[in-house]
Design a protein around this motif. Structure first.
Motif, PDB file in Angstrom:
ATOM      1  N   UNK A   5      -7.838  37.577  55.340  1.00 49.83           N
ATOM      2  CA  UNK A   5      -8.193  38.177  54.054  1.00 49.83           C
ATOM      3  C   UNK A   5      -6.984  38.124  53.122  1.00 49.83           C
ATOM      4  N   UNK A   6      -7.259  38.047  51.854  1.00 47.21           N
ATOM      5  CA  UNK A   6      -6.218  38.062  50.826  1.00 47.21           C
ATOM      6  C   UNK A   6      -6.628  39.053  49.743  1.00 47.21           C
ATOM      7  N   UNK A   7      -5.646  39.529  49.005  1.00 48.38           N
ATOM      8  CA  UNK A   7      -5.883  40.436  47.884  1.00 48.38           C
ATOM      9  C   UNK A   7      -5.335  39.801  46.614  1.00 48.38           C
ATOM     10  N   UNK A   8      -6.008  40.061  45.525  1.00 47.13           N
ATOM     11  CA  UNK A   8      -5.488  39.654  44.227  1.00 47.13           C
ATOM     12  C   UNK A   8      -5.757  40.795  43.238  1.00 47.13           C
ATOM     13  N   UNK A   9      -4.796  41.001  42.384  1.00 39.56           N
ATOM     14  CA  UNK A   9      -4.925  42.004  41.338  1.00 39.56           C
ATOM     15  C   UNK A   9      -5.192  41.278  40.029  1.00 39.56           C
ATOM     16  N   UNK A  10      -6.259  41.667  39.360  1.00 37.06           N
ATOM     17  CA  UNK A  10      -6.626  41.067  38.083  1.00 37.06           C
ATOM     18  C   UNK A  10      -6.391  42.110  36.994  1.00 37.06           C
ATOM     19  N   UNK A  11      -5.565  41.741  36.022  1.00 36.61           N
ATOM     20  CA  UNK A  11      -5.304  42.630  34.890  1.00 36.61           C
ATOM     21  C   UNK A  11      -6.261  42.252  33.768  1.00 36.61           C
ATOM     22  N   UNK A  12      -7.044  43.232  33.318  1.00 38.17           N
ATOM     23  CA  UNK A  12      -7.995  43.042  32.222  1.00 38.17           C
ATOM     24  C   UNK A  12      -7.344  43.559  30.945  1.00 38.17           C
ATOM     25  N   UNK A  13      -7.278  42.693  29.947  1.00 38.45           N
ATOM     26  CA  UNK A  13      -6.571  43.035  28.708  1.00 38.45           C
ATOM     27  C   UNK A  13      -7.308  44.082  27.865  1.00 38.45           C
ATOM     28  N   UNK A  14      -8.617  43.954  27.774  1.00 39.36           N
ATOM     29  CA  UNK A  14      -9.395  44.855  26.923  1.00 39.36           C
ATOM     30  C   UNK A  14      -9.635  46.204  27.598  1.00 39.36           C
ATOM     31  N   UNK A  15      -9.940  47.189  26.764  1.00 42.58           N
ATOM     32  CA  UNK A  15     -10.418  48.477  27.271  1.00 42.58           C
ATOM     33  C   UNK A  15     -11.937  48.378  27.336  1.00 42.58           C
ATOM     34  N   UNK A  16     -12.447  48.232  28.540  1.00 45.62           N
ATOM     35  CA  UNK A  16     -13.890  48.047  28.718  1.00 45.62           C
ATOM     36  C   UNK A  16     -14.599  49.375  28.890  1.00 45.62           C
ATOM     37  N   UNK A  60     -11.026  31.075  41.035  1.00 45.57           N
ATOM     38  CA  UNK A  60     -12.470  31.252  40.863  1.00 45.57           C
ATOM     39  C   UNK A  60     -12.798  32.694  40.485  1.00 45.57           C
ATOM     40  N   UNK A  61     -12.088  33.633  41.090  1.00 52.60           N
ATOM     41  CA  UNK A  61     -12.315  35.047  40.766  1.00 52.60           C
ATOM     42  C   UNK A  61     -11.956  35.322  39.314  1.00 52.60           C
ATOM     43  N   UNK A  62     -10.821  34.805  38.873  1.00 48.88           N
ATOM     44  CA  UNK A  62     -10.418  34.985  37.477  1.00 48.88           C
ATOM     45  C   UNK A  62     -11.419  34.328  36.534  1.00 48.88           C
ATOM     46  N   UNK A  63     -11.874  33.140  36.874  1.00 45.72           N
ATOM     47  CA  UNK A  63     -12.860  32.448  36.032  1.00 45.72           C
ATOM     48  C   UNK A  63     -14.142  33.266  35.897  1.00 45.72           C
ATOM     49  N   UNK A  64     -14.538  33.967  36.957  1.00 48.38           N
ATOM     50  CA  UNK A  64     -15.743  34.795  36.882  1.00 48.38           C
ATOM     51  C   UNK A  64     -15.537  35.963  35.919  1.00 48.38           C
ATOM     52  N   UNK A  65     -14.383  36.573  35.968  1.00 49.11           N
ATOM     53  CA  UNK A  65     -14.087  37.670  35.036  1.00 49.11           C
ATOM     54  C   UNK A  65     -14.111  37.147  33.605  1.00 49.11           C
ATOM     55  N   UNK A  66     -13.483  36.009  33.385  1.00 55.31           N
ATOM     56  CA  UNK A  66     -13.453  35.425  32.048  1.00 55.31           C
ATOM     57  C   UNK A  66     -14.844  35.003  31.582  1.00 55.31           C
TER      58      UNK A  66
END
Length: 77
Positions: A5-16, A60-66
């Motif tokens: 398993x691996x972990x990744x932290x995704x920083x979201x720029x906007x306040x959602x 791929x995870x980042x692309x899904x967020x975008x």
């Protein structure tokens, strides 16, 4: 069987809004290989994703967020 398993932290720029955050989380959870998604209320700009790197990669995870119309970037752990 040894599952890596691996972990990744995704920083979201906007306040959602809570609904948008839930939508992003749901889309990530639907990706084959994603084990868990955590976006705590006290850190709404940070989403931690645990995943199986033999099934999916962090790009791929980042692309899904975008794809949700969100500006974001990967943060190394």
């Amino acid at each position: 069987m040894d599952i890596q398993l691996a972990d990744v932290l995704i920083h979201i720029d906007e306040s959602l809004t809570a609904d948008r955050r839930t939508s992003v989380e749901t889309q990530l959870r639907e990706i084959d290989g994603v084990v868990s998604v955590n976006n705590p209320d006290d850190k709404p700009h940070l989403t931690l994703v645990e995943f199986r790197p033999d099934k999916v990669d962090s790009k791929t995870l980042l692309e899904q967020v975008e794809a949700e119309g969100v500006h974001a970037e990967l943060v190394g752990l």
